[in-house]
Design a protein around this motif. Structure first.
Motif, short mmCIF file in Angstrom:
data_model
loop_
_atom_site.label_atom_id
_atom_site.label_comp_id
_atom_site.label_asym_id
_atom_site.label_seq_id
_atom_site.Cartn_x
_atom_site.Cartn_y
_atom_site.Cartn_z
N ASP A 31 -53.36 -113.89 -2.99
CA ASP A 31 -52.84 -114.78 -4.03
C ASP A 31 -53.53 -116.14 -3.90
O ASP A 31 -53.35 -116.87 -2.91
CB ASP A 31 -51.32 -114.93 -3.87
N GLU A 46 -53.04 -118.88 -5.53
CA GLU A 46 -52.10 -120.01 -5.54
C GLU A 46 -51.48 -120.21 -4.16
O GLU A 46 -51.26 -121.35 -3.74
CB GLU A 46 -51.01 -119.77 -6.58
N PHE A 47 -51.22 -119.13 -3.45
CA PHE A 47 -50.69 -119.24 -2.09
C PHE A 47 -51.71 -119.87 -1.15
O PHE A 47 -51.38 -120.74 -0.33
CB PHE A 47 -50.27 -117.86 -1.58
N ALA A 73 -51.88 -123.50 -1.93
CA ALA A 73 -50.72 -124.19 -1.37
C ALA A 73 -50.86 -124.38 0.13
O ALA A 73 -50.45 -125.41 0.69
CB ALA A 73 -49.44 -123.42 -1.70
N GLY A 88 -45.03 -129.05 -8.70
CA GLY A 88 -46.26 -128.28 -8.68
C GLY A 88 -47.26 -128.63 -9.76
O GLY A 88 -48.39 -128.12 -9.76
N ASN A 115 -49.44 -125.79 -11.04
CA ASN A 115 -49.11 -125.42 -9.66
C ASN A 115 -50.16 -125.89 -8.66
O ASN A 115 -50.27 -125.33 -7.55
CB ASN A 115 -48.94 -123.90 -9.54
N GLU A 120 -48.40 -128.05 -5.47
CA GLU A 120 -47.25 -127.48 -4.78
C GLU A 120 -47.62 -127.11 -3.36
O GLU A 120 -48.73 -126.65 -3.07
CB GLU A 120 -46.72 -126.25 -5.52
N ASN A 150 -44.20 -122.95 -3.27
CA ASN A 150 -44.89 -121.75 -3.73
C ASN A 150 -44.10 -120.48 -3.37
O ASN A 150 -43.98 -119.56 -4.18
CB ASN A 150 -46.29 -121.68 -3.11
N ARG A 183 -41.03 -120.26 -5.68
CA ARG A 183 -41.41 -119.87 -7.04
C ARG A 183 -41.83 -118.40 -7.10
O ARG A 183 -41.55 -117.70 -8.07
CB ARG A 183 -42.55 -120.76 -7.53
N THR A 184 -42.49 -117.92 -6.05
CA THR A 184 -42.87 -116.51 -6.01
C THR A 184 -41.64 -115.61 -5.95
O THR A 184 -41.55 -114.60 -6.66
CB THR A 184 -43.77 -116.23 -4.80
N LYS A 240 -44.62 -113.89 2.24
CA LYS A 240 -45.13 -115.25 2.35
C LYS A 240 -44.24 -116.09 3.27
O LYS A 240 -44.74 -116.90 4.06
CB LYS A 240 -45.19 -115.91 0.97
#
Length: 318
Positions: free
Chosen positions: A97, A99-100, A103, A262, A266, A269, A274, A277-278, A292
């Motif tokens: 991911d 975005e992870f 973050a 975020g 995002n 964030e 994160n 939100r996930t 996560k």
């Protein structure tokens, strides 16, 4: 003759009274020992009963949810009772991911900056306020006050302030990820410096004065005294403050939520936001969010242990 007899009588009476006091004192001490020993026996006998509420709260409120969370990170689920084992699939999706990963980088950079800034400024303020400065007690209270305000409230307050400043350039805090990053740095530093300052003040006040006086007699200047005597002796306080700032930096959530949430896209964030939100915002990704969270726990634990080991080793060497 009568005077001699009276004197001897008084001496005998005083001796008898002293003996009675001695016996009474011995009895009292003996009774106290008996009472203390009885209390000790009662504590040793019933200690489990007194420890049970706290132990039960720890088991129910932390250990059981933690174990269930680790198990669910290997499952696909919508509730805690319908988990279906999928192995490492959730961890693979979490590590892929983008975005992870972003973050993770955001939180790492944020933690490094805030750890340095908070500890340096807090130490400098504490050093100044331990000197003979008029109104130092008032200044300590003023610097500590931001720590008493909740993170959500602080986030909205600084959102208004920073947007008011950026409005002169036609910008907003959520216009760019770097704005949100430095906005969070300002907010968290302003909130936590006062708390770390109190810890440093306690450490500075506990410094052995004879060592500082010996350094002054030997002709050590201010820089030598600071870096070769004060800072090495302050390593226990530095260990505590650096541990708190590192863990707080990675765990940041409420300030991040209130200040930027975020935005934009995002990009501002941290890890905690994160993960939340996930888990709650992406249908079917509950297991990934839990994976996560486990990775987050391992990361923070490892970094905190390494940091604590490094600072403690310097503390022992000092």
């Amino acid at each position: 003759m009568h005077a001699v007899l009276d004197r001897q009588a008084r001496i005998e009476l005083n001796s008898a009274a002293g003996a009675r006091c001695s016996v009474t004192t011995q009895r009292t001490q003996g009774g106290g020992k008996v009472m203390i020993s009885m209390a000790g026996k009662a504590i040793r006998r019933w200690w489990a009963l007194f420890a049970l509420p706290t132990f039960a709260a720890f088991i129910i409120g932390f250990l059981v949810p933690f174990i269930m969370g680790v198990y669910l990170s290997f499952c696909e689920f919508t509730t805690v009772t319908d988990g279906e084992w999928v192995g490492l699939k959730n961890y693979g999706k979490a590590l892929k991911d983008k975005e992870f990963l972003h973050a993770l980088g955001f939180s790492t950079a944020f933690t490094i900056v805030t750890t340095i800034v908070i500890n340096v400024i807090a130490f400098a303020i504490a050093y100044m306020l331990t000197k003979a400065i008029k109104g130092s007690t008032l200044f300590r209270s003023v610097f500590f006050m931001p720590n008493l305000i909740g993170g959500i409230i602080l986030g909205y307050i600084w959102l208004l302030l920073l947007n008011g400043v950026l409005a002169h350039w036609g910008r907003a805090l959520t216009y760019k990820a770097s704005y949100g990053f430095w906005g969070l740095v300002i907010l968290v530093c302003w909130q936590q410096i006062g708390y770390m300052m109190i810890i440093y003040i306690a450490g500075l006040q506990a410094l052995p004065t004879d060592v500082l006086e010996a350094a002054a007699v030997d002709g050590a200047n201010g820089r030598q005294t600071m870096f070769r005597i004060i800072i090495p002796l302050m390593m226990p306080s530095i260990t505590v403050c650096s541990f708190l700032t590192v863990t707080n930096g990675f765990k940041l959530y409420d300030q991040n939520l209130a200040l930027t949430n975020g935005a934009p896209s995002n990009m501002s964030e941290g890890l905690a936001l994160n993960i939340t939100r996930t888990f709650y915002g992406r249908m079917g990704w509950e297991g990934v969010g839990q994976a996560k969270a486990v990775l987050f726990f391992i990361l923070v634990a490892v970094i905190a242990l390494i940091q604590n080991k490094l600072t403690t080793s310097k503390e022992v060497a000092a």
